[in-house]
Design an enzyme around this catalytic site. Structure first.
Site, mmCIF file in Angstrom:
data_model
loop_
_atom_site.group_PDB
_atom_site.id
_atom_site.type_symbol
_atom_site.label_atom_id
_atom_site.label_comp_id
_atom_site.label_asym_id
_atom_site.label_seq_id
_atom_site.Cartn_x
_atom_site.Cartn_y
_atom_site.Cartn_z
ATOM 1 N N CYS A 141 0.864 -1.179 0.000
ATOM 2 C CA CYS A 141 0.000 0.000 0.000
ATOM 3 C C CYS A 141 0.901 1.230 0.000
ATOM 4 O O CYS A 141 2.092 1.138 0.255
ATOM 5 C CB CYS A 141 -0.880 0.039 1.233
ATOM 6 S SG CYS A 141 -1.860 -1.437 1.449
ATOM 7 N N ARG B 65 2.857 0.280 -7.275
ATOM 8 C CA ARG B 65 2.978 -0.731 -6.226
ATOM 9 C C ARG B 65 1.769 -1.632 -6.184
ATOM 10 O O ARG B 65 1.736 -2.595 -5.433
ATOM 11 C CB ARG B 65 3.124 -0.042 -4.865
ATOM 12 C CG ARG B 65 4.352 0.830 -4.754
ATOM 13 C CD ARG B 65 4.278 1.647 -3.494
ATOM 14 N NE ARG B 65 4.324 0.783 -2.339
ATOM 15 C CZ ARG B 65 5.376 0.664 -1.544
ATOM 16 N NH1 ARG B 65 6.440 1.346 -1.781
ATOM 17 N NH2 ARG B 65 5.339 -0.151 -0.518
ATOM 18 N N TRP C 254 -3.675 -1.951 -1.353
ATOM 19 C CA TRP C 254 -3.613 -3.272 -1.976
ATOM 20 C C TRP C 254 -4.065 -4.196 -0.870
ATOM 21 O O TRP C 254 -3.350 -4.432 0.093
ATOM 22 C CB TRP C 254 -2.184 -3.566 -2.418
ATOM 23 C CG TRP C 254 -2.111 -4.563 -3.518
ATOM 24 C CD1 TRP C 254 -2.367 -4.348 -4.831
ATOM 25 C CD2 TRP C 254 -1.756 -5.941 -3.393
ATOM 26 N NE1 TRP C 254 -2.197 -5.512 -5.532
ATOM 27 C CE2 TRP C 254 -1.833 -6.491 -4.694
ATOM 28 C CE3 TRP C 254 -1.402 -6.769 -2.337
ATOM 29 C CZ2 TRP C 254 -1.553 -7.824 -4.955
ATOM 30 C CZ3 TRP C 254 -1.129 -8.085 -2.594
ATOM 31 C CH2 TRP C 254 -1.194 -8.613 -3.893
ATOM 32 N N ASN D 32 -0.264 1.528 6.575
ATOM 33 C CA ASN D 32 0.314 0.360 5.895
ATOM 34 C C ASN D 32 0.740 -0.602 6.983
ATOM 35 O O ASN D 32 1.253 -0.166 8.022
ATOM 36 C CB ASN D 32 1.570 0.745 5.110
ATOM 37 C CG ASN D 32 1.251 1.567 3.885
ATOM 38 O OD1 ASN D 32 0.085 1.730 3.528
ATOM 39 N ND2 ASN D 32 2.288 2.096 3.260
ATOM 40 N N GLY D 33 0.598 -1.896 6.744
ATOM 41 C CA GLY D 33 1.005 -2.875 7.743
ATOM 42 C C GLY D 33 -0.194 -3.669 8.211
ATOM 43 O O GLY D 33 -1.264 -3.622 7.601
ATOM 44 N N GLU E 183 8.442 -23.635 -18.042
ATOM 45 C CA GLU E 183 8.393 -22.248 -17.576
ATOM 46 C C GLU E 183 9.554 -21.433 -18.162
ATOM 47 O O GLU E 183 9.377 -20.284 -18.570
ATOM 48 C CB GLU E 183 8.397 -22.228 -16.035
ATOM 49 C CG GLU E 183 8.444 -20.862 -15.380
ATOM 50 C CD GLU E 183 7.266 -19.940 -15.720
ATOM 51 O OE1 GLU E 183 6.312 -20.386 -16.378
ATOM 52 O OE2 GLU E 183 7.325 -18.762 -15.346
ATOM 53 N N LYS F 85 9.037 -18.128 -20.477
ATOM 54 C CA LYS F 85 9.614 -16.811 -20.148
ATOM 55 C C LYS F 85 10.368 -16.265 -21.351
ATOM 56 O O LYS F 85 10.247 -15.099 -21.703
ATOM 57 C CB LYS F 85 10.588 -16.907 -18.962
ATOM 58 C CG LYS F 85 9.990 -17.096 -17.599
ATOM 59 C CD LYS F 85 9.281 -15.912 -17.033
ATOM 60 C CE LYS F 85 7.837 -15.900 -17.418
ATOM 61 N NZ LYS F 85 6.877 -16.566 -16.599
ATOM 62 N N GLU G 132 7.969 -15.212 -24.307
ATOM 63 C CA GLU G 132 7.100 -14.045 -24.152
ATOM 64 C C GLU G 132 7.847 -12.723 -24.101
ATOM 65 O O GLU G 132 7.294 -11.707 -24.489
ATOM 66 C CB GLU G 132 6.130 -14.197 -22.976
ATOM 67 C CG GLU G 132 6.763 -14.308 -21.632
ATOM 68 C CD GLU G 132 5.738 -14.547 -20.528
ATOM 69 O OE1 GLU G 132 4.562 -14.202 -20.695
ATOM 70 O OE2 GLU G 132 6.129 -15.080 -19.474
ATOM 71 N N HIS H 92 12.099 -38.672 -29.199
ATOM 72 C CA HIS H 92 10.928 -39.078 -29.982
ATOM 73 C C HIS H 92 10.514 -37.998 -30.977
ATOM 74 O O HIS H 92 9.365 -37.970 -31.407
ATOM 75 C CB HIS H 92 9.765 -39.428 -29.052
ATOM 76 C CG HIS H 92 10.087 -40.572 -28.141
ATOM 77 N ND1 HIS H 92 10.138 -41.875 -28.585
ATOM 78 C CD2 HIS H 92 10.442 -40.607 -26.836
ATOM 79 C CE1 HIS H 92 10.484 -42.661 -27.583
ATOM 80 N NE2 HIS H 92 10.677 -41.909 -26.504
ATOM 81 N N LYS I 237 -1.262 -8.250 -18.625
ATOM 82 C CA LYS I 237 -0.923 -8.844 -17.327
ATOM 83 C C LYS I 237 -2.016 -9.773 -16.858
ATOM 84 O O LYS I 237 -1.761 -10.799 -16.253
ATOM 85 C CB LYS I 237 -0.673 -7.723 -16.309
ATOM 86 C CG LYS I 237 -0.256 -8.214 -14.937
ATOM 87 C CD LYS I 237 1.103 -8.898 -14.992
ATOM 88 C CE LYS I 237 1.457 -9.580 -13.689
ATOM 89 N NZ LYS I 237 2.439 -10.667 -13.899
HETATM 90 C C1 F6R Z 1 3.429 -15.771 -18.070
HETATM 91 C C2 F6R Z 1 2.215 -15.198 -17.554
HETATM 92 C C3 F6R Z 1 0.920 -15.814 -17.952
HETATM 93 C C4 F6R Z 1 0.039 -15.979 -16.701
HETATM 94 C C5 F6R Z 1 -1.353 -16.472 -17.114
HETATM 95 C C6 F6R Z 1 -2.241 -16.704 -15.911
HETATM 96 O O1 F6R Z 1 4.555 -15.078 -17.618
HETATM 97 O O2 F6R Z 1 2.242 -14.243 -16.843
HETATM 98 O O3 F6R Z 1 1.112 -17.030 -18.580
HETATM 99 O O4 F6R Z 1 0.656 -16.885 -15.841
HETATM 100 O O5 F6R Z 1 -1.960 -15.519 -17.937
HETATM 101 O O6 F6R Z 1 -2.390 -15.554 -15.155
HETATM 102 P P1 F6R Z 1 -2.916 -15.610 -13.667
HETATM 103 O O7 F6R Z 1 -1.901 -16.341 -12.848
HETATM 104 O O8 F6R Z 1 -3.080 -14.177 -13.253
HETATM 105 O O9 F6R Z 1 -4.223 -16.349 -13.692
#
Ligand code: F6R
Length: 610
Positions: free
Chosen positions: A2, A27, A74, A100-101, A483, A487, A490, A506, A605
Site C-alpha cells: 500500500c 505498487r 492493496w 500500511n502494515g 516455464e 519466459k 514471451e 521421440h 498482465k
Molecule cells: C506468463 C504469464 C501468464 C500468466 C497467465 C495466468 O509469464 O504471466 O502465462 O501466468 O496468464 O495468469 P494468472 O496467474 O493471473 O491467472
C-alpha cells in the site's frame, strides 16, 4: 504494497496528494482515498479502483485544504471496496488515519472498542486505530499524545499518518515495521511511505526508524519516540530519478520482481510453517480435517505460468499425499466433460485472480459438486471471492507482465498445502520436518543464485541472437523447463520449447545442430543420471548445452558448454531454485535484444477475456 502520502503547507493539497498517489500506483492498487483537514472539520473521498477514479470523484465533488493525507490500498484485510479504502475515521469524524502494515490484535481491540460504544464502518484492521485515537483524545491534549496512547495498545506493524479536526494544521505519523519518511520543503512538509510519492517536490528527506513518530506543521517538523522524547535525525538527499525509484533502482519491474523472491517466498511462508510438527497452518482453507482426509481426487486448474506451478503441485500431492491429481489447462477443462464428484477438490491457481478461463473452470468445478481452493495473489479478486477457501500468496503486486515471483510463491503455497494434506494422511513427522526445514533455507539459497546473476548475463550475451531454444528437464524440473521456455518466448520473442528430457528422442532431437542452444534443468536429484544420458544425446549432435545443476559433477565434464549452479536442496524443492536462472536468462536476453521487457507485445498482465 500500500502507499501513503501526506502534506502540510500553504498550497492546495488535494491535487498534490493525488499526484503523489499516482506515483505510488505502480505498487499495486485496488482502492484509494484522501482526507483533508481545513478548519471546518474533516472531509474524505474514497473510491474503489484506480487513482484516476478517485481523481474524477474529487474533480466532481471538490475537497479543499492545505493539510491532508492519502492512501492507495492493496487489500490484505477486507475486500477491496470503497468502505474498506483508507483513510478510516472515528465515530465523530474527528480523526482520519491511513495505514500500511497489519494490526495483529485488531480483533481484540475492535471487541474492546465496540464494548465501549464505538461503531465500525469497515472490515479493516486499520479502523481500530482511528477509534483508539478517538478514545485516547483527552481535552486539549495534542494529537500526538493520543496517537502515542493508541499505539501503545497495538501489536503488529504500521506506517501511519493521522490528521484531526481538533489539531487542523498537523499531521502525526509513526512507524513500526512499515517504511515512512518525512519530506522537507520550504514552509511545507510531506510524509510518504515511498520517496517516489514526493520526489517531484523535494529531495531532502528524514527516514523514520521503528518506534519513531513525526509531527509535521507548516512551521516545522520534529521526531519523537513513543515516550514523547525528542530525537535528533539526519537529513538524507535523494539523487535517484523518479523512474529508478519506482523500480527500486532496477531497470525493469521484471528484474525487481526476480530479485524480490527471497523476500516474497518468505512472505508466502510467514506464520504458516510449524517446523517441529513438520506441518503447515493454513487458516483460510475452509476444509475440515475430515474433508481433507476423505478427498479422493484433486484437480488443479490454471493458465500459463500458474499452470506450470500446478504441474509441480500435482507431483507434490501424488508423491506425498497419495491422492490422484490432474493438472488441467483451465481453458480445456471448462469445455470438456470432466469426472468430478463431491469428494473432489479443485485447486485454482492464479496470480491475478481474474483470469477468465481460470475463473470459468472454477465455476464449472463448483457446479459439478467439487470444493474449490484458490491460490491467488491479489486479495479480493474475483477468484478469491468466489472460491470456497484459499491460500493467499502474499507476494506483493506483480507489475512485470512476465510472471516471476508469483510462480515461486505458488510453488511454496502448493508445498505448504501438500504438507498439511500429507501429514493428515500418511506422511511421517520426520519427513514433514525435513521438507519444512528445507523450505526455510530457500530464501537464502535464492539470494545466493541472485548474487551471481552476472554469470547468467554473460550466457545471455552469448545466445542473444539465437532463433530457437530447447529447454529440457525431468521429474520436478520438467515444469521448470516449460516455464523457462515460456519466459523466453514471451519477452524475447525467440521460439522456445520445453520438453521432458527423455521425450526429446521421440522427435525434437531432429532439431538439434550447432545452432541450437539446449538448456538442461538437471540438479542432482533422483533422475539426474537419466538426464545425463539425454545431455550426451544432445552433445553428440553438436547442440550447445547450458546446464542448470546443483553441484560439481565430473560426469558432466566435457559435455556442457555453460554451467549454472544452484544450491542443494531436497528433490521436490529444486524447481524454486532452478527457475531463478531461467528467469534471469530470459530477462537478460530480452534486454540485450532491446525489447520492452515489462510490456511485451501482444500480452496483458491479466487475461480477463476468454
Ligand atoms: C506468463 C504469464 C501468464 C500468466 C497467465 C495466468 O509469464 O504471466 O502465462 O501466468 O496468464 O495468469 P494468472 O496467474 O493471473 O491467472
Amino acid at each position: 504494497m500500500c502507499g501513503i502520502v501526506g502534506y502540510v503547507g500553504r498550497r492546495a493539497a488535494p491535487g498534490l496528494l493525488i499526484e503523489g498517489l499516482k506515483r505510488l500506483e505502480y505498487r499495486g492498487y485496488d482502492s484509494a482515498g484522501i482526507a483533508m483537514s481545513n478548519g471546518h472539520g474533516l472531509e474524505t473521498r474514497k473510491a474503489k479502483g484506480k487513482i484516476s477514479t478517485l481523481e474524477s470523484l474529487v474533480n466532481g465533488n471538490p475537497i479543499h485544504g492545505s493539510v491532508g493525507i492519502a492512501h492507495t490500498r492493496w487489500a490484505t484485510h477486507g475486500a477491496p471496496n470503497e468502505c474498506n479504502a483508507h483513510p478510516h475515521t472515528d465515530c465523530t469524524n474527528t480523526i482520519a488515519v491511513v495505514h500500511n502494515g497489519i494490526i495483529e490484535n485488531f480483533g481484540a481491540l475492535r471487541t474492546m472498542l465496540q464494548k465501549q460504544g464505538h461503531t465500525f464502518k469497515s472490515e479493516t484492521d486499520t479502523e481500530v486505530l482511528a477509534h483508539l485515537i478517538e478514545a485516547a483524545l483527552d481535552g486539549d491534549d495534542p494529537l500526538e499524545d493520543a496517537v502515542i496512547d493508541a499505539l501503545n495498545l497495538v501489536q503488529g506493524t504500521y506506517g501511519i499518518a493521522v490528521i484531526s479536526s481538533r489539531d487542523p494544521d498537523k499531521i502525526v505519523c509513526a512507524r513500526k515495521g512499515s517504511p515512512l519518511l518525512i519530506g522537507l520543503g520550504e514552509g511545507e512538509f510531506y510524509v510518504a511511505s515511498d520517496v517516489a510519492a514526493i520526489l517531484q517536490h523535494t529531495r531532502q528527506v528524514v527516514y523514520l526508524d521503528d518506534g519513531e513518530m513525526g509531527i509535521l506543521t507548516p512551521q516545522g517538523y520534529e521526531v519523537l519516540d513513543l515516550n514523547a522524547r525528542r530525537i535528533k535525525k539526519g537529513v538524507s538527499r535523494i539523487d535517484w530519478s523518479l523512474d529508478e525509484i519506482e523500480k527500486g533502482g532496477f531497470d525493469h519491474f521484471m528484474l525487481k520482481e526476480i530479485f524480490e523472491q527471497p523476500q516474497t517466498i518468505q512472505n508466502t511462508m510467514r506464520g504458516r510453517l510449524v517446523i517441529e510438527e513438520g506441518f503447515s497452518k493454513l487458516g483460510g482453507l475452509n476444509l475440515s480435517k475430515e474433508d481433507l482426509q476423505s478427498l479422493d481426487q484433486i484437480i488443479i486448474t490454471a493458465c500459463g505460468t500458474s499452470w506450470h506451478s500446478g504441474l509441480i503441485g500435482e507431483l507434490y500431492i501424488e508423491e506425498n499425499a497419495r491422492i490422484q491429481t490432474e493438472t488441467e489447462y483451465a481453458s480445456e477443462f471448462r469445455y470438456r466433460n470432466p469426472i468430478v464428484s463431491d469428494k473432489s477438490l479443485c485447486v485454482v491457481i492464479s496470480q491475478s485472480g481474474e483470469t477468465a478461463d481460470t475463473l470459468a473452470a472454477m465455476r464449472e468445478a463448483k457446479r459439478r459438486g467439487a470444493k474449490t481452493l484458490g491460490l491467488v495473489n491479489v486479495v479480493g479478486s474475483t477468484i478469491a471471492r468466489e472460491d470456497d477457501g484459499g491460500i493467499y500468496l502474499h507476494a506483493g503486486p506483480e507489475i512485470g507482465v512476465a510472471s516471476t515471483k508469483a510462480f515461486t510463491s505458488q510453488v511454496i503455497a502448493l508445498a505448504l498445502f501438500t504438507l498439511k494434506l500429507a501429514r493428515l494422511r500418511n506422511m511421517s513427522v520426520v519427513k514433514g520436518r525435513e521438507i519444512a526445514e528445507a523450505m526455510l533455507a530457500l530464501p537464502d539459497q535464492i539470494q545466493s543464485i541472485l548474487d551471481h546473476a552476472g554469470d547468467v548475463e554473460a550466457i545471455a550475451d552469448r545466445f542473444k541472437d539465437a532463433t530457437n531454444f530447447l529447454y529440457l528437464g525431468r521429474g520436478y524440473n520438467f515444469p521448470v523447463a516449460l516455464e523457462g521456455a515460456l519466459k523466453l518466448k514471451e519477452i524475447s520473442y525467440i521460439h522456445a520449447e520445453g520438453y521432458p528430457a527423455a521425450e526429446m528422442k521421440h522427435g525434437p532431437i531432429a532439431l538439434i545442430d550447432e545452432e541450437m542452444p539446449v538448456v538442461f534443468v538437471a540438479p542432482h536429484d533422483a533422475v539426474f543420471e537419466k538426464v545425463v544420458s539425454n545431455i550426451q544425446e544432445v552433445k553428440a549432435r553438436g547442440g550447445k548445452v547450458i546446464c542448470i545443476t546443483s553441484q560439481r559433477e565430473s560426469v558432466l565434464e566435457g559435455m556442457i558448454d555453460h554451467e549454472i549452479r544452484v544450491p542443494q536442496t531436497i528433490d521436490m524443492l529444486y524447481p524454486i531454485l532452478t527457475v531463478i536462472p531461467l528467469q534471469l536468462l530470459a530477462y537478460y536476453i530480452a534486454v540485450k535484444r532491446g525489447l520492452n521487457v515489462d510490456q511485451p507485445r501482444n500480452l496483458a498482465k491479466s487475461v480477463t477475456v476468454e
